[in-house]
Design a protein around this motif. Structure first.
Motif, mmCIF file in Angstrom:
data_model
loop_
_atom_site.group_PDB
_atom_site.id
_atom_site.type_symbol
_atom_site.label_atom_id
_atom_site.label_comp_id
_atom_site.label_asym_id
_atom_site.label_seq_id
_atom_site.Cartn_x
_atom_site.Cartn_y
_atom_site.Cartn_z
ATOM 1 N N ASN A 144 7.163 -6.090 -1.652
ATOM 2 C CA ASN A 144 6.255 -6.586 -0.628
ATOM 3 C C ASN A 144 6.178 -5.541 0.470
ATOM 4 O OD1 ASN A 144 4.664 -8.433 0.966
ATOM 5 N ND2 ASN A 144 5.709 -10.124 -0.062
ATOM 6 N N ILE A 145 5.540 -5.869 1.584
ATOM 7 C CA ILE A 145 5.368 -4.925 2.686
ATOM 8 C C ILE A 145 6.186 -5.355 3.892
ATOM 9 C CG2 ILE A 145 3.061 -4.258 1.914
ATOM 10 C CD1 ILE A 145 1.944 -6.099 4.168
ATOM 11 N N GLY A 146 6.271 -4.462 4.840
ATOM 12 C CA GLY A 146 6.846 -4.772 6.139
ATOM 13 C C GLY A 146 8.231 -5.382 6.066
ATOM 14 N N HIS A 152 12.242 -4.623 1.708
ATOM 15 C CA HIS A 152 13.590 -4.177 1.358
ATOM 16 C C HIS A 152 14.043 -4.680 -0.024
ATOM 17 C CE1 HIS A 152 13.831 -8.019 3.417
ATOM 18 N NE2 HIS A 152 14.896 -8.276 2.682
ATOM 19 N N ILE A 153 13.206 -5.440 -0.704
ATOM 20 C CA ILE A 153 13.469 -5.871 -2.081
ATOM 21 C C ILE A 153 12.515 -5.085 -2.977
ATOM 22 C CG2 ILE A 153 13.467 -7.810 -3.711
ATOM 23 C CD1 ILE A 153 15.593 -8.078 -1.499
ATOM 24 N N ALA A 154 13.022 -4.542 -4.060
ATOM 25 C CA ALA A 154 12.212 -3.731 -4.973
ATOM 26 C C ALA A 154 11.552 -4.600 -6.037
ATOM 27 C CB ALA A 154 13.085 -2.678 -5.646
ATOM 28 N N ASN A 155 10.591 -4.009 -6.702
ATOM 29 C CA ASN A 155 9.920 -4.588 -7.856
ATOM 30 C C ASN A 155 9.769 -3.464 -8.867
ATOM 31 O OD1 ASN A 155 7.025 -5.026 -9.275
ATOM 32 N ND2 ASN A 155 7.985 -7.001 -8.869
ATOM 33 N N ALA A 156 9.749 -3.797 -10.135
ATOM 34 C CA ALA A 156 9.576 -2.786 -11.179
ATOM 35 C C ALA A 156 8.782 -3.373 -12.332
ATOM 36 C CB ALA A 156 10.939 -2.296 -11.685
ATOM 37 N N SER A 157 8.117 -2.495 -13.058
ATOM 38 C CA SER A 157 7.421 -2.857 -14.289
ATOM 39 C C SER A 157 7.816 -1.842 -15.345
ATOM 40 C CB SER A 157 5.907 -2.830 -14.094
ATOM 41 O OG SER A 157 5.495 -3.785 -13.148
#
Length: 170
Positions: free
Chosen positions: A71-73, A77-82
């Motif tokens: 997410n933003i802002g 601080h949490i990542a995402n991956a594909s």
């Protein structure tokens, strides 16, 4: 079997990476995106990520993943991956290598966790992999995925938190 080597994405990898990515998009079973990316668009997309890592067996790319903030802002601080593994190469541990590497890179980049927003309920292989590594299934989203065949499938939200010392078990 020749071992898998992971490498940072480079612009010259665009054709192979977009071919693998687009295979998954065209299957219409896993990715939220529903449009194949021409090489130029794919290249720009892969280069703008926090990390894009490719998996190689010899001189053939067999998979890749992208890593970025979920997410933003104040929620960045949490990542995402594909992840994408070439058809015909699945079920050989490449996905596990990609997921494990993404966790290490996410933590090294200062993220506090890695979250998947929409793991399709029929993607049982991915769910088994994530759970075997230590991801927690947080919630079910009824009919969260519009499948290529026009139907709707449930999705799940998964989280691997670095705050709970899960990495010690990794």
């Amino acid at each position: 079997m020749e071992s898998i080597v992971l490498k940072q994405y480079k612009e010259k990898d665009g054709a192979a990476a977009s071919e693998i990515w687009n295979q998954v998009v065209e299957e219409g079973l896993y990715f939220p995106g529903d449009r194949v990316l021409p090489v130029e668009e794919a290249n720009a997309y892969f280069l703008e990520q926090t990390d894009t890592i490719t998996a190689w067996r010899g001189d053939e790319m067999v998979g890749l993943y992208i890593l970025h903030p979920n997410n933003i802002g104040r929620c960045g601080h949490i990542a995402n991956a594909s992840y994408a593994v070439r058809q015909g190469e699945r079920g050989q541990g490449i996905g596990r290598r990609l997921v494990e590497d993404s966790l290490l890179r996410a933590k090294a980049r200062g993220f506090l966790g890695l979250q998947f927003n929409a793991v399709v309920a029929t993607n049982t292989g991915a769910m088994a992999l994530y759970e075997s590594i230590g991801f927690q299934r947080l919630a079910r989203v009824p009919k969260g995925y519009h499948a290529k065949d026009g139907g709707y499938l449930d999705t799940y939200i998964y989280l691997y938190s670095f705050c709970d010392d899960q990495m010690d078990n990794f």
